[in-house]
Structure formats: structure tokens, C-alpha cells
Design a protein around this motif. Sequence first.
Motif, PDB file in Angstrom:
ATOM      1  N   LEU A  74       0.825  -1.206   0.000  1.00 23.09           N
ATOM      2  CA  LEU A  74       0.000   0.000   0.000  1.00 23.09           C
ATOM      3  C   LEU A  74       0.858   1.254   0.000  1.00 23.09           C
ATOM      4  N   ARG A  77       2.204   1.921  -3.439  1.00 21.59           N
ATOM      5  CA  ARG A  77       1.266   2.115  -4.551  1.00 21.59           C
ATOM      6  C   ARG A  77       0.114   3.076  -4.276  1.00 21.59           C
ATOM      7  N   VAL A  78      -0.242   3.282  -3.023  1.00 24.85           N
ATOM      8  CA  VAL A  78      -1.377   4.147  -2.702  1.00 24.85           C
ATOM      9  C   VAL A  78      -0.937   5.557  -2.343  1.00 24.85           C
ATOM     10  N   LEU A  83      -3.335   7.499   3.635  1.00 22.45           N
ATOM     11  CA  LEU A  83      -3.022   6.245   4.326  1.00 22.45           C
ATOM     12  C   LEU A  83      -2.596   6.515   5.761  1.00 22.45           C
ATOM     13  N   GLU A 201      -1.655  12.551  -4.499  1.00 31.17           N
ATOM     14  CA  GLU A 201      -1.590  11.144  -4.839  1.00 31.17           C
ATOM     15  C   GLU A 201      -1.523  10.922  -6.356  1.00 31.17           C
TER      16      GLU A 201
END
Length: 414
Positions: A74, A77-78, A83, A201
Motif C-alpha cells: 500500500l 502504490r497508494v 493512508l 496522490e
Amino acid sequence: MSASGLSGRTFPIRYVVLGLLIAAGCISYIDRTAMAAANVDIAREFGLSFTELGVLLSSFASAYLICQIPAGLLADRVGGRWLLFACLLLWSAAQWLSALAGSVQDLLIARCLLGVSEAPVFLVGTRLITRYFEPDRRATPVACLNASSSLGQVIGPMMLGAVSGAFGWRAMFVFVGGLSAVLALLWIGIYRNPKAGVPAEAGVEPVRAEKVIHELRRLLSFRTSWALAGGFVGVIYLQWLYAAWLPTYFQTTRHFTVSQAGYLSSVPQFAGFIGGLAGGVVTDRLACRGWSPARACRTPLVIALLVAAATTMLAPFCATTTLSVFVMSVSLFATGIAMTAGWTLGTVLIDERSVATLEAIQNMGGSFGAVMAPVLTGAAVQHSGSFVLAMGVAGVITMGSAALYRWGTSVRIV
């Protein structure tokens, strides 16, 4: 992105973000020491033995271990903004649930939730550091991030011991949950993406199951990945041995009150904080002298682990409290160096694209050490009636980790 590639407008942001990440790391370890600060009171209220208390202490690390690989994927990639914000809110909720616990099962659930929510924190931090700092400049910011864990363990026992002593152990969990919630609001309000003019993001690669599985298999095909994971077992085992059991040691073996034990425990933890910072300085200076980044990390890492192992095994034989605190301080100082050097080693053995996933693999090993340390220590103390056996086991595990780092991390992952 390297530091030199940042515009004048965004240049200071990397230090602001680093400061927020350091605060997150510090508070996360204040959260983790909450149980340790109230071990004796919680055991008394719920009728727990040392072995049962060890299992409860390890519940956080068990959930943390299980979530490392998903958290690393995560983080890669996120992205970091939302997060980390979600994680901070979740671990605030976990602490407030601990305050409301009416049984051991309630505490167990709350500790597992805390482990799940804290799993991505240092992985997100490492990922952001690799975007802001070049490979030969990363050791110091990584050192600051990792030293925040020791700083949390310095502040935690003193602060939480005082709160628990004055208002009871439930108030302590309310307090640390509030700290996390405040930091969540600061993070979401202040964080800015490394690239000027790009949404926070933007450019993040979509998560696809087949790519995730392929990348994980690729990393696990390297001996280096396994050596990093196995080596980190000893680093985090020692850190958790002291974090989870040091206040209890001073209360049961040296016969101090909970508040006194908190203050005494903070002295070795402060040495660990200084060691974490020193690890970054040493590693950067060795790199500046022409050592390869990997060698500059590996050499102080191995030496520090051997020193930490020897002093940990010696600590329970100290005749006085003063000498015991000094020896434990040396051990945690060396552990701090090893923590920084080990974490930085992972960042220089792979490119930026997969660094959080590799660090997650390494941290899974560390989390396994964190699971074992409370359980094995509690069982050893229950069986032998002292900390001699427990610290001897810790020393042997740490020496094995030094060997894995020395002979298992020579190949870079490409």
C-alpha cells in the motif's frame, strides 16, 4: 526525487514532512509502551501470570507482523497522505477501546487493532524519505525517523507512568489516543506532495493483484531479502525486550514503584534514542569517506549487534541498580545504531520503486522478533524467577542476527 530537484518553494516541505513523520514514529512508540507502563496493574486487575501477560503484550506485534506485506504494498502504490491519516485515526480508536476494556479479551482486540493501524507508519516514512533524499544522503533522515521510536520509549515510561500513577491505567490510554488524534489533524492539514504542482496522490500506480504477487515473488527470490528479515529479528527482539519488560524488571527485581520504574526505564531508552541518531551520522560519514552505501550500513550494524548482545547478557548480573541501568543503556545505544543502520541498509539495496515492500519484508522479521520477545521473556521469567535466562536468550538471538547481516546481504536486489 532528489533534494537537488526540488524548487525553492517546496524545498522546506521535506523537513516539515520529516518532522511530522518523526512525531508519528514517536507517538506510535508512546502508544506501544502504554501496556508496559501498566503491566503490573493490568496483571493484578485481570489476574494474569507473567506468561499470560507476555501473550497479551505480543498481540500487538502479531497483528503488526501479519499486516507488514500489505502495508508495504500500500505504501508503495497508494501514497502517504490519506493512508497515514487513516492509520492515525484508527490507532486513536484502538487506545480509547483499551481504556474501556472490561476483560482481557477486550484488551486483546484493542491491541490487535493498534497493530493493524500502526503497520504502515514507518514504511510510509521510508518511502517518502527515498523520494526526497538521494541514496548517500538518506541515512540521517532515516536515523531521525528510526530514532523517533526510541524517543517515544524515552517519553512514554515517564509520562505514562506518571499518568497511570495519578489517574489509573485507563486514563493513560485515553491520553495517548488523544495525542494520535491531534497528530492526524496536523498531518492532513500540513502534508504536501514532494513534487511541486502535482496533487498529493497523482501518478500513483494502480494496485493490481497480479503485479503485487509478481513483485513479492521477485523480492523473495533474493537471499538478501531473507537475510534482511532474519537479521532484523534480533534488532527488534532487543528493542521489544526492553520496551515491554523494563518497567516490570525495575518493579519486580529492583522493587521500585510504577512511577520510579518509569523514570528509570527512560534512561536506557534515551541512550537508544542517541544511538539511533548516531547510527545515521556514522553511516553518512563512512559513505563520505568512499565506502559503498551498503558497506557503510552493514559494518556498524554488525558491530552494534554484537555489543548489544554482550551487554544484554551481562545486565542481569549487575550488583547495583546504577550499574544495571548503565549496562542496559550501552545495550540500547548499540541497538539504536543497529536499528538505523539496518533500516538504511534496506533503502540502498533496492531502487525506490519497491523500497517500502522490501522494508516490509525486513520488518516482518522484526515483527516476528517483537512477537517472540514478550512471550519468551514472560515464560522465562515465570519458569526461572529471574531475568537471567530471558536476557541470555535475547543475546543468542541477537548474535545470530549479526551473522545473517554480515554474510547474507552482500547482493543488491535489481
